[in-house]
Each structure stands twice: as structure tokens, then as C-alpha cells.
Design a protein around this motif. Sequence first.
Motif, short mmCIF file in Angstrom:
data_model
loop_
_atom_site.label_atom_id
_atom_site.label_comp_id
_atom_site.label_asym_id
_atom_site.label_seq_id
_atom_site.Cartn_x
_atom_site.Cartn_y
_atom_site.Cartn_z
N VAL A 55 0.84 -1.21 0.00
CA VAL A 55 0.00 0.00 0.00
C VAL A 55 0.87 1.25 0.00
N LYS A 56 1.94 1.22 0.78
CA LYS A 56 2.86 2.36 0.81
C LYS A 56 3.49 2.59 -0.56
N SER A 57 3.87 1.52 -1.23
CA SER A 57 4.46 1.64 -2.55
C SER A 57 3.43 2.13 -3.57
N LEU A 58 2.20 1.70 -3.41
CA LEU A 58 1.15 2.08 -4.35
C LEU A 58 0.85 3.57 -4.28
N PHE A 59 0.84 4.14 -3.07
CA PHE A 59 0.48 5.53 -2.92
C PHE A 59 1.67 6.49 -2.90
N SER A 60 2.88 5.98 -2.98
CA SER A 60 4.03 6.87 -2.95
C SER A 60 4.35 7.47 -4.32
N LYS A 61 3.76 6.93 -5.37
CA LYS A 61 4.06 7.43 -6.71
C LYS A 61 3.07 8.43 -7.19
#
Length: 61
Positions: A55-61
Motif C-alpha cells: 500500500v505504501k508503494s502504491l500511494f508513494s508514486k
Amino acid sequence: MDNRIFLFLATILSGFALIKVPLADSFLESISPVTNILGILTILVFSLVLIYKGVKSLFSK
């Protein structure tokens, strides 16, 4: 790709191994509930870590 993700996946697999390890008819039969609880906790914790990282990777971009 983060190499720790593969470590987390390996840890989840080892949690499943702790649950499925046959301890019947051995001197370790008395710790069977402990290995089951430890395996379940390992699977839950590292699955939640993988979900968090996804989830962190999904929303960091």
C-alpha cells in the motif's frame, strides 16, 4: 525491487512449516501448541508487513 520482500515471503513460508511440522511420537510433542501459535503469529505479522509495504508503494508514486 526490495530484497527484503523475498525475505518476508520466506518467513511466511517458514510460518506455514511451523504449523505443519509433525511432532507426534517425539519428545517435542509437548511444544506442538507453541509451534502452532508461533507459526500463526509469524504468518500474520509478516503478511501485514507485506500489505503495508504494498500500500505504501502504491500511494508513494
